[in-house]
Design a protein around this motif. Structure first.
Motif, short mmCIF file in Angstrom:
data_model
loop_
_atom_site.label_atom_id
_atom_site.label_comp_id
_atom_site.label_asym_id
_atom_site.label_seq_id
_atom_site.Cartn_x
_atom_site.Cartn_y
_atom_site.Cartn_z
N LEU A 186 -17.48 109.05 2.72
CA LEU A 186 -16.19 108.39 2.59
C LEU A 186 -15.54 108.32 3.97
O LEU A 186 -15.36 109.33 4.63
N VAL A 187 -15.16 107.12 4.38
CA VAL A 187 -14.59 106.90 5.70
C VAL A 187 -13.06 106.82 5.63
O VAL A 187 -12.37 107.43 6.44
N ALA A 188 -12.56 106.04 4.67
CA ALA A 188 -11.11 105.83 4.59
C ALA A 188 -10.74 105.51 3.15
O ALA A 188 -11.55 104.93 2.41
N ALA A 189 -9.52 105.88 2.78
CA ALA A 189 -9.04 105.67 1.41
C ALA A 189 -7.59 105.23 1.45
O ALA A 189 -6.83 105.64 2.34
N ILE A 190 -7.21 104.45 0.44
CA ILE A 190 -5.82 104.01 0.33
C ILE A 190 -5.45 103.98 -1.15
O ILE A 190 -6.26 103.59 -2.00
N THR A 191 -4.25 104.43 -1.45
CA THR A 191 -3.81 104.47 -2.83
C THR A 191 -3.52 103.05 -3.35
O THR A 191 -3.49 102.08 -2.58
N SER A 192 -3.27 102.96 -4.64
CA SER A 192 -3.19 101.64 -5.29
C SER A 192 -2.09 100.75 -4.71
O SER A 192 -2.26 99.54 -4.60
#
Length: 116
Positions: free
Chosen positions: A47-53
């Protein structure tokens, strides 16, 4: 029909930049957290990057902090990954992922190669 279509990959020199895009369709994009993963040859997918909805919160793997930025446009059903100061170790296939509760959708991936 659910689709996640990545674009923007390619060959770039060390220190260069790329912007990946992932266009989503077939589901309610604004409900889903969105993630960018990558997988280099012989390595596990990470996993590199995440963003919420709604885009209110982001997170990054330590190796890309300060260089990569994830963002989303819920009006366009698109998530982005701006990648700056690219390094050879960033070379991988980058995958877009949509996640909501126990539902996971994946794109087909786009190749990023960082080489002189």
């Amino acid at each position: 029909q659910v689709q996640l279509v990545e674009s923007g990959g390619g060959l770039v020199q060390p220190g260069g930049s790329l912007r990946l895009s992932c266009a989503a369709s077939g589901f309610t994009f604004s409900l889903y957290a969105m993630n960018w993963y990558r997988q280099a040859p012989g390595k596990e997918r990470e996993l590199v990057a995440a963003i919420t909805s709604r885009g209110g919160s982001t997170a990054y793997v330590d190796s890309v902090k300060g260089r990569f930025t994830i963002s989303r446009d819920n009006a366009k059903n698109t998530v982005y990954l701006q990648m700056n100061s690219l390094k050879p170790e960033d070379t991988a296939v980058y995958y877009c992922n949509a996640k909501f509760n126990y539902i996971d959708y994946w794109g087909q991936g786009t190749q990023v190669t960082v080489s002189s």
